[in-house]
Write a protein that holds these residues in place. Structure first.
Motif, PDB file in Angstrom:
ATOM      1  N   ALA A  64      39.773  46.272  28.333  1.00  0.00           N
ATOM      2  CA  ALA A  64      39.579  47.422  29.223  1.00  0.00           C
ATOM      3  C   ALA A  64      40.909  47.704  29.895  1.00  0.00           C
ATOM      4  N   MET A  65      40.962  48.765  30.651  1.00  0.00           N
ATOM      5  CA  MET A  65      42.161  49.033  31.440  1.00  0.00           C
ATOM      6  C   MET A  65      42.313  47.946  32.504  1.00  0.00           C
ATOM      7  N   TRP A  66      43.539  47.617  32.833  1.00  0.00           N
ATOM      8  CA  TRP A  66      43.820  46.541  33.775  1.00  0.00           C
ATOM      9  C   TRP A  66      43.590  46.951  35.222  1.00  0.00           C
ATOM     10  N   HIS A  67      43.923  48.186  35.588  1.00  0.00           N
ATOM     11  CA  HIS A  67      43.975  48.513  37.018  1.00  0.00           C
ATOM     12  C   HIS A  67      42.639  48.370  37.744  1.00  0.00           C
ATOM     13  N   PRO A  68      41.464  48.522  37.096  1.00  0.00           N
ATOM     14  CA  PRO A  68      40.234  48.256  37.852  1.00  0.00           C
ATOM     15  C   PRO A  68      40.085  46.790  38.280  1.00  0.00           C
ATOM     16  N   PHE A  69      40.777  45.878  37.581  1.00  0.00           N
ATOM     17  CA  PHE A  69      40.719  44.455  37.916  1.00  0.00           C
ATOM     18  C   PHE A  69      41.712  44.079  39.020  1.00  0.00           C
ATOM     19  N   ASN A  70      42.771  44.858  39.130  1.00  0.00           N
ATOM     20  CA  ASN A  70      43.835  44.547  40.078  1.00  0.00           C
ATOM     21  C   ASN A  70      43.301  44.638  41.509  1.00  0.00           C
ATOM     22  N   GLY A  71      43.205  43.494  42.187  1.00  0.00           N
ATOM     23  CA  GLY A  71      42.672  43.452  43.543  1.00  0.00           C
ATOM     24  C   GLY A  71      41.186  43.183  43.611  1.00  0.00           C
ATOM     25  N   ALA A  72      40.523  43.085  42.445  1.00  0.00           N
ATOM     26  CA  ALA A  72      39.073  42.812  42.422  1.00  0.00           C
ATOM     27  C   ALA A  72      38.820  41.310  42.457  1.00  0.00           C
ATOM     28  N   GLU A  73      37.665  40.943  42.973  1.00  0.00           N
ATOM     29  CA  GLU A  73      37.281  39.535  43.056  1.00  0.00           C
ATOM     30  C   GLU A  73      36.416  39.122  41.874  1.00  0.00           C
ATOM     31  N   ARG A  74      35.579  40.021  41.390  1.00  0.00           N
ATOM     32  CA  ARG A  74      34.707  39.730  40.251  1.00  0.00           C
ATOM     33  C   ARG A  74      34.409  41.021  39.503  1.00  0.00           C
ATOM     34  N   ALA A  75      33.784  40.871  38.324  1.00  0.00           N
ATOM     35  CA  ALA A  75      33.482  42.050  37.518  1.00  0.00           C
ATOM     36  C   ALA A  75      32.257  41.780  36.661  1.00  0.00           C
ATOM     37  N   VAL A  76      31.533  42.860  36.338  1.00  0.00           N
ATOM     38  CA  VAL A  76      30.391  42.765  35.430  1.00  0.00           C
ATOM     39  C   VAL A  76      30.488  43.896  34.414  1.00  0.00           C
ATOM     40  N   ILE A  77      29.876  43.681  33.253  1.00  0.00           N
ATOM     41  CA  ILE A  77      29.782  44.737  32.255  1.00  0.00           C
ATOM     42  C   ILE A  77      28.310  44.922  31.894  1.00  0.00           C
ATOM     43  N   LEU A  91      41.902  36.699  29.589  1.00  0.00           N
ATOM     44  CA  LEU A  91      42.584  36.154  28.420  1.00  0.00           C
ATOM     45  C   LEU A  91      44.010  36.668  28.289  1.00  0.00           C
ATOM     46  N   GLY A  92      44.327  37.726  28.993  1.00  0.00           N
ATOM     47  CA  GLY A  92      45.677  38.267  28.944  1.00  0.00           C
ATOM     48  C   GLY A  92      45.741  39.593  29.671  1.00  0.00           C
ATOM     49  N   ILE A  93      46.938  39.905  30.177  1.00  0.00           N
ATOM     50  CA  ILE A  93      47.131  41.128  30.954  1.00  0.00           C
ATOM     51  C   ILE A  93      48.480  41.739  30.590  1.00  0.00           C
ATOM     52  N   SER A  94      48.480  43.052  30.405  1.00  0.00           N
ATOM     53  CA  SER A  94      49.731  43.794  30.276  1.00  0.00           C
ATOM     54  C   SER A  94      49.731  44.867  31.363  1.00  0.00           C
ATOM     55  N   GLU A  95      50.484  44.602  32.419  1.00  0.00           N
ATOM     56  CA  GLU A  95      50.584  45.600  33.486  1.00  0.00           C
ATOM     57  C   GLU A  95      51.309  46.845  32.994  1.00  0.00           C
ATOM     58  N   LEU A  96      52.296  46.657  32.122  1.00  0.00           N
ATOM     59  CA  LEU A  96      53.086  47.780  31.635  1.00  0.00           C
ATOM     60  C   LEU A  96      52.228  48.796  30.898  1.00  0.00           C
ATOM     61  N   TYR A  97      51.333  48.311  30.041  1.00  0.00           N
ATOM     62  CA  TYR A  97      50.481  49.212  29.254  1.00  0.00           C
ATOM     63  C   TYR A  97      49.064  49.320  29.821  1.00  0.00           C
ATOM     64  N   ASP A  98      48.855  48.718  31.011  1.00  0.00           N
ATOM     65  CA  ASP A  98      47.580  48.844  31.732  1.00  0.00           C
ATOM     66  C   ASP A  98      46.387  48.476  30.853  1.00  0.00           C
ATOM     67  N   ILE A  99      46.487  47.324  30.230  1.00  0.00           N
ATOM     68  CA  ILE A  99      45.393  46.858  29.384  1.00  0.00           C
ATOM     69  C   ILE A  99      45.216  45.356  29.589  1.00  0.00           C
ATOM     70  N   CYS A 100      43.988  44.898  29.503  1.00  0.00           N
ATOM     71  CA  CYS A 100      43.734  43.463  29.672  1.00  0.00           C
ATOM     72  C   CYS A 100      42.603  43.037  28.746  1.00  0.00           C
ATOM     73  N   GLN A 101      42.565  41.753  28.483  1.00  0.00           N
ATOM     74  CA  GLN A 101      41.498  41.168  27.675  1.00  0.00           C
ATOM     75  C   GLN A 101      40.809  40.095  28.508  1.00  0.00           C
ATOM     76  N   PHE A 102      39.499  39.992  28.369  1.00  0.00           N
ATOM     77  CA  PHE A 102      38.728  39.030  29.147  1.00  0.00           C
ATOM     78  C   PHE A 102      37.558  38.530  28.312  1.00  0.00           C
ATOM     79  N   ARG A 103      36.817  37.590  28.861  1.00  0.00           N
ATOM     80  CA  ARG A 103      35.640  37.051  28.168  1.00  0.00           C
ATOM     81  C   ARG A 103      34.483  36.957  29.154  1.00  0.00           C
ATOM     82  N   THR A 104      33.301  37.286  28.689  1.00  0.00           N
ATOM     83  CA  THR A 104      32.117  37.197  29.541  1.00  0.00           C
ATOM     84  C   THR A 104      31.552  35.776  29.520  1.00  0.00           C
ATOM     85  N   LYS A 105      30.682  35.470  30.470  1.00  0.00           N
ATOM     86  CA  LYS A 105      30.113  34.128  30.556  1.00  0.00           C
ATOM     87  C   LYS A 105      29.193  33.833  29.378  1.00  0.00           C
ATOM     88  N   ASP A 106      28.329  34.795  29.013  1.00  0.00           N
ATOM     89  CA  ASP A 106      27.474  34.582  27.849  1.00  0.00           C
ATOM     90  C   ASP A 106      28.184  35.144  26.635  1.00  0.00           C
TER      91      ASP A 106
END
Length: 557
Positions: A64-77, A91-106
């Motif tokens: 997803a885009m990175w900026h919604p995570f910047n300053g957030a404490e938690r997230a849900v999808i 799992l990784g963040i690129s501030e330059l291209y505003d993209i990040c990778q993450f993993r959900t709990k389940d």
């Protein structure tokens, strides 16, 4: 006539839309199952940001885009089936291209494959989010640029992109993911950075200290490399968030089930909480699952030995020295290493069999452990308990102090000095104390300077003694004994007014320490101020100090 024209127009539009839908490859339609909504939250629970994203892995990995995570404490999808999932790790963040990778709990999700070709496309499909029927439309990039040699950076006409498109996937005719639709959080031209950028993401043990990772409350995932994961686990233990630390321990055990480190770390957490029963279960799991059984038995034995020695939990009676010894013996049987024999010797020493422990420590001096001072020092302790001649004890302490050079020798030089001090060899003790202080770069502990002070006082090195007790006070300003000792020596060398001043400082810390009143009272009386001196001595008597009345009688004459 007009009515017929309108009807014909509507029919034409419907036919066009149907043709567009039918023209879409099945793999593109299937892409709608991979889209999800994203909502991030602040620490107070309020919404921080929202967007869309897409699954790219079978274990709940999404981008997803990175900026919604910047300053957030938690997230849900919320996935395409309407199920809610908590975002677990980054799992990784690129501030330059505003993209990040993450993993959900389940670990669920219908992943989209990444584009298999480096070639840029002239048209693509933008796949929206809908539980029943995801909206899909063709979109043509305005222009394409290359970055990182092979990756594509697509720019779009803003008229073609609405805010509701942001975060949704851009796919090619093969249903492969090209990227997600993006726009800077402050506005600007719509774009899409190549989703293959996530292949460059690489976590290491220090990732949690990176600025972007620290900008979100969602923790970074453990690295795939075990050594790097151990480093991250160690750093996590130094953080204040115990919940995240527990999650890291769980992750480590799941990711490296054959490693001893995760089980040991969990067990040590329980020991710190004085929950030995749970620690015992953790060590049993380590012995059962770890690949290196000898290390597992050693970890178990060492923790048990220390917990019993320091009385970590007196209510738990299943841990004792004998069981710890047996565990250490199992470790040595599997893999005869000197450290396993060393632990056995330490346990036998605390069990009181000093002769047997001495024999084992002596044998260990011929191994690699003999390259440091510990086994010589421990042998000297056995000799002390066996009341061996002083020269034999000192010989071992000399070996402990001399087998290594520099700071490594410092604790054994101190131990030799303390032994000399205890047997009345104050000059030899003083020499060792000076050597230790030099090795510590004059940055030893307050109790060391108090010990050195007492030795110097016995040697009548009063100037040095006053300097060292002052040093102890600087390092621990709340210990009244140090003020009393300093004032007592000042009084002894006829620095009466200094003694009174030192007592006054000590009495600002506590009014319940009678020595300060005794010394101050004597100093006042000796300074020809008997009136105030007797009042001060009276306060010592009120605290129950038996010396006070005798002094009052003496100075009342």
């Amino acid at each position: 006539m007009k009515k017929n024209i309108i009807c014909t127009l509507l029919i034409a539009i419907q036919v066009f839309q149907a043709t567009t839908i039918l023209a879409q490859p099945k793999v593109v339609k299937k892409a709608g199952q991979s889209v999800f909504t994203l909502t991030t939250f602040k620490a107070d629970g309020s919404i921080h940001g929202s967007s869309y994203g897409v699954f790219v892995g079978k274990n709940g990995e999404g981008i997803a885009m990175w900026h919604p995570f910047n300053g957030a404490e938690r997230a849900v999808i919320v996935d395409a089936k309407g199920n809610t999932h908590e975002v677990d790790v980054m799992l990784g963040i690129s501030e330059l291209y505003d993209i990040c990778q993450f993993r959900t709990k389940d670990k669920t999700g219908m992943p989209l494959p990444l584009a298999s070709s480096d070639a840029a496309v002239s048209s693509a499909y933008l796949v929206g989010y809908n539980i029943k029927n995801a909206p899909i439309r063709k979109i043509n990039p305005k222009s394409t640029e290359k970055f990182m040699t092979t990756n594509n950076y697509y720019l779009f006409n803003d008229i073609d992109v609405s805010d509701s498109d942001l975060g949704t996937p851009l796919v090619n005719d093969q249903g492969e993911l090209l990227g997600i639709m993006q726009r800077n959080k402050n506005g600007g031209q719509a774009y899409s950075a190549d989703a293959r950028l996530i292949k460059t993401f690489n976590l290491n043990g220090l990732s949690m200290n990176e600025g972007s990772m620290r900008a979100t409350g969602i923790r970074p995932a453990l690295p795939d490399d075990e050594q790097q994961a151990m480093l991250m686990l160690m750093l996590a233990g130094q953080q204040t968030d115990s919940t995240k630390y527990e999650a890291y321990i769980d992750d480590f055990i799941q990711q490296f089930p054959g490693s001893t480190e995760g089980y040991k770390t969990r067990a040590m957490q329980y020991i710190q909480r004085q929950n030995i029963a749970m620690a015992d279960e953790a060590f049993e799991q380590e012995v059962k699952n770890a690949t290196q059984k000898d290390v597992a038995y050693y970890d178990y034995a060492q923790a048990m030995y220390r917990a019993v020695a320091y009385k970590a939990d007196s209510t738990y009676d299943k841990w004792n020295y004998q069981k710890a010894l047996e565990l250490a013996q199992k470790a040595e049987k599997i893999n005869p290493q000197p450290i396993y024999k060393h632990l056995q010797a330490q346990i036998i020493f605390v069990q009181g069999d000093y002769q047997k422990a001495l024999k084992m420590f002596t044998e260990l001096q011929a191994t690699d452990l003999g390259k440091n001072g510990e086994v010589y020092y421990e042998a000297a302790q056995c000799k002390m308990m066996l009341k061996a001649p002083q020269e034999e004890i000192v010989a071992l302490l000399d070996s402990a102090a001399n087998v290594q050079q520099g700071v490594a020798a410092a604790p054994y030089i101190l131990a030799r000095g303390q032994y000399h001090d205890n047997v009345g060899e104050y000059r030899k003790a003083f020499v060792d104390y000076l050597a230790y202080d030099t090795l510590m770069n004059n940055r030893a502990t307050h109790d060391f300077y108090y010990t050195k002070f007492k030795c110097e006082r016995k040697l009548r090195q009063y100037s040095l003694a006053l300097n060292d007790i002052a040093h102890a006070i600087v390092l621990n300003r709340l210990e009244p004994t140090y003020y009393a000792e300093m004032a007592s020596l000042q009084l002894q060398v006829n620095k009466v007014e200094d003694a009174i001043a030192t007592c006054n400082i000590g009495l600002q810390i506590t009014q319940e320490y009678s020595d300060l009143y005794i010394i101050k009272g004597i100093a006042q009386c000796e300074n020809k101020d008997k009136t105030n001196g007797l009042v001060t001595l009276q306060k010592a008597r009120e605290l129950g100090d038996a010396r006070a009345q005798q002094l009052i009688d003496k100075y009342s004459k």
